[in-house]
Design a protein around this motif. Structure first.
Motif, mmCIF file in Angstrom:
data_model
loop_
_atom_site.group_PDB
_atom_site.id
_atom_site.type_symbol
_atom_site.label_atom_id
_atom_site.label_comp_id
_atom_site.label_asym_id
_atom_site.label_seq_id
_atom_site.Cartn_x
_atom_site.Cartn_y
_atom_site.Cartn_z
ATOM 1 N N ALA A 66 -29.777 13.821 74.149
ATOM 2 C CA ALA A 66 -31.067 14.485 73.961
ATOM 3 C C ALA A 66 -30.916 15.985 73.719
ATOM 4 O O ALA A 66 -31.620 16.561 72.876
ATOM 5 N N ASP A 67 -29.987 16.628 74.434
ATOM 6 C CA ASP A 67 -29.808 18.074 74.264
ATOM 7 C C ASP A 67 -29.304 18.410 72.861
ATOM 8 O O ASP A 67 -29.744 19.392 72.249
ATOM 9 N N ASP A 68 -28.363 17.601 72.370
ATOM 10 C CA ASP A 68 -27.824 17.836 71.019
ATOM 11 C C ASP A 68 -28.915 17.661 69.966
ATOM 12 O O ASP A 68 -29.022 18.447 69.018
ATOM 13 N N ILE A 69 -29.733 16.635 70.139
ATOM 14 C CA ILE A 69 -30.823 16.394 69.194
ATOM 15 C C ILE A 69 -31.886 17.486 69.340
ATOM 16 O O ILE A 69 -32.519 17.892 68.363
ATOM 17 N N GLY A 70 -32.039 17.976 70.566
ATOM 18 C CA GLY A 70 -32.982 19.056 70.805
ATOM 19 C C GLY A 70 -32.655 20.291 69.978
ATOM 20 O O GLY A 70 -33.549 20.967 69.458
ATOM 21 N N LYS A 84 -38.663 9.139 70.949
ATOM 22 C CA LYS A 84 -38.146 7.789 71.210
ATOM 23 C C LYS A 84 -37.277 7.764 72.465
ATOM 24 O O LYS A 84 -37.325 6.808 73.247
ATOM 25 N N ILE A 85 -36.498 8.824 72.653
ATOM 26 C CA ILE A 85 -35.559 8.873 73.776
ATOM 27 C C ILE A 85 -36.232 9.275 75.080
ATOM 28 O O ILE A 85 -36.040 8.647 76.126
ATOM 29 N N ASN A 86 -37.040 10.331 75.026
ATOM 30 C CA ASN A 86 -37.600 10.910 76.255
ATOM 31 C C ASN A 86 -39.057 10.573 76.513
ATOM 32 O O ASN A 86 -39.619 10.977 77.517
ATOM 33 N N GLY A 87 -39.689 9.833 75.593
ATOM 34 C CA GLY A 87 -41.069 9.455 75.815
ATOM 35 C C GLY A 87 -42.048 10.596 75.597
ATOM 36 O O GLY A 87 -41.777 11.551 74.865
ATOM 37 N N PHE A 88 -43.178 10.504 76.286
ATOM 38 C CA PHE A 88 -44.266 11.458 76.094
ATOM 39 C C PHE A 88 -43.847 12.903 76.306
ATOM 40 O O PHE A 88 -44.382 13.810 75.671
ATOM 41 N N PHE A 126 -45.910 3.126 74.770
ATOM 42 C CA PHE A 126 -45.578 3.803 76.013
ATOM 43 C C PHE A 126 -46.652 3.529 77.067
ATOM 44 O O PHE A 126 -47.779 3.158 76.750
ATOM 45 N N ASN A 127 -46.277 3.760 78.304
ATOM 46 C CA ASN A 127 -47.200 3.583 79.431
ATOM 47 C C ASN A 127 -48.170 4.768 79.487
ATOM 48 O O ASN A 127 -47.750 5.916 79.618
ATOM 49 N N GLU A 128 -49.442 4.477 79.407
ATOM 50 C CA GLU A 128 -50.468 5.521 79.416
ATOM 51 C C GLU A 128 -50.373 6.413 80.650
ATOM 52 O O GLU A 128 -50.700 7.609 80.603
ATOM 53 N N LEU A 136 -45.708 8.217 62.213
ATOM 54 C CA LEU A 136 -44.440 7.819 62.823
ATOM 55 C C LEU A 136 -44.458 8.036 64.337
ATOM 56 O O LEU A 136 -43.975 7.192 65.100
ATOM 57 N N LEU A 137 -45.023 9.153 64.760
ATOM 58 C CA LEU A 137 -45.105 9.436 66.193
ATOM 59 C C LEU A 137 -46.033 8.441 66.898
ATOM 60 O O LEU A 137 -45.704 7.930 67.969
ATOM 61 N N LEU A 138 -47.171 8.169 66.278
ATOM 62 C CA LEU A 138 -48.124 7.226 66.873
ATOM 63 C C LEU A 138 -47.532 5.824 66.955
ATOM 64 O O LEU A 138 -47.764 5.089 67.923
ATOM 65 N N GLU A 139 -46.782 5.469 65.937
ATOM 66 C CA GLU A 139 -46.137 4.153 65.902
ATOM 67 C C GLU A 139 -45.164 4.006 67.064
ATOM 68 O O GLU A 139 -44.994 2.920 67.624
ATOM 69 N N THR A 140 -44.546 5.118 67.440
ATOM 70 C CA THR A 140 -43.579 5.119 68.538
ATOM 71 C C THR A 140 -44.260 5.119 69.899
ATOM 72 O O THR A 140 -43.916 4.331 70.782
ATOM 73 N N ILE A 141 -45.256 5.981 70.088
ATOM 74 C CA ILE A 141 -45.831 6.157 71.420
ATOM 75 C C ILE A 141 -46.856 5.095 71.803
ATOM 76 O O ILE A 141 -47.204 4.974 72.976
ATOM 77 N N GLN A 142 -47.332 4.308 70.843
ATOM 78 C CA GLN A 142 -48.378 3.330 71.165
ATOM 79 C C GLN A 142 -47.922 2.293 72.188
ATOM 80 O O GLN A 142 -48.755 1.665 72.850
#
Length: 208
Positions: free
Chosen positions: A47-51, A71-75, A103-105, A95-101
């Motif tokens: 995550a840090d490298d991608i950050g 995708k990795i760290n969630g919300f 996730f746990n609210e 793309l973001l909505l497709e990923t987070i839909q």
């Protein structure tokens, strides 16, 4: 489950190292391939490298990194929206909505500050989140958007208010109608047709 078994196989075959080599490539399209591989497998150690890549000057690389982090760290990875200075494209939002839909609210970060963002594209994106997760609890913030200077944002806010059946908005919308532009007026009438109670029927009939 299948996803977890695939991840274990990905790790056992030492493919993680291959993907990490890709994100450290000097070629941005190779870096994107590596990020997609690592984020699809939810490899948190990178995550840090991608950050760092999410701060890159290359717009395409930067946006891919932002998506990978979500995708990795969630919300919590949506925190980049707080300081976003450019427009969040419709495609990036999709793309973001497709990923987070999925996730746990319950893990949603506070969205109230983002609904007050000076970046209109961020506000539009959060409005879509409100619809997906049925965030009626943000009704006061949504109603406040009826005063926004951006007409498109007002229209989108009315759309979300209608989707969430927020009847608390009807009184203020009656007031806003007279001072609104034609497109906004049409949206208000459409909303009244969706959620107005019997007492509002005379009002609606008068406007039609």
């Amino acid at each position: 489950d299948i996803a977890e078994k695939l991840k274990m196989l990905y790790i056992e075959l030492e493919l993680v190292d291959e993907s990490i080599k890709k994100i450290k490539s000097s070629k941005w399209h190779i870096q994107i391939i590596g990020m997609r591989e690592l984020s699809d497998m939810r490899i948190k150690d990178v995550a840090d490298d991608i950050g760092l890549l999410s701060l890159n000057k290359n717009e395409i690389l930067r946006r891919e990194a932002q998506l990978a982090l979500v995708k990795i760290n969630g919300f919590q990875a949506l925190d980049f929206l707080n300081n976003l200075t450019y427009t969040l494209s419709e495609w990036q939002q999709l793309l973001l909505l497709e990923t987070i839909q999925y996730f746990n609210e319950n893990n949603l970060p506070p969205l109230e500050p983002l609904l007050k963002s000076e970046n209109d594209s961020v506000v539009l994106f959060v409005l879509k989140i409100c619809t997906i997760f049925n965030l009626i609890r943000l009704k006061d913030n949504l109603i406040q958007l009826l005063n926004h200077e951006n007409e498109q944002l007002r229209i989108e806010a009315i759309e979300v208010i209608g989707e969430l059946q927020i009847t608390d908005s009807l009184a203020i919308l009656k007031i806003k109608y007279a001072e609104s532009t034609k497109p906004v007026q049409l949206k208000i009438i459409e909303l009244f047709g969706k959620i107005a109670d019997k007492t509002s029927i005379p009002y609606l009939a008068k406007k039609l």
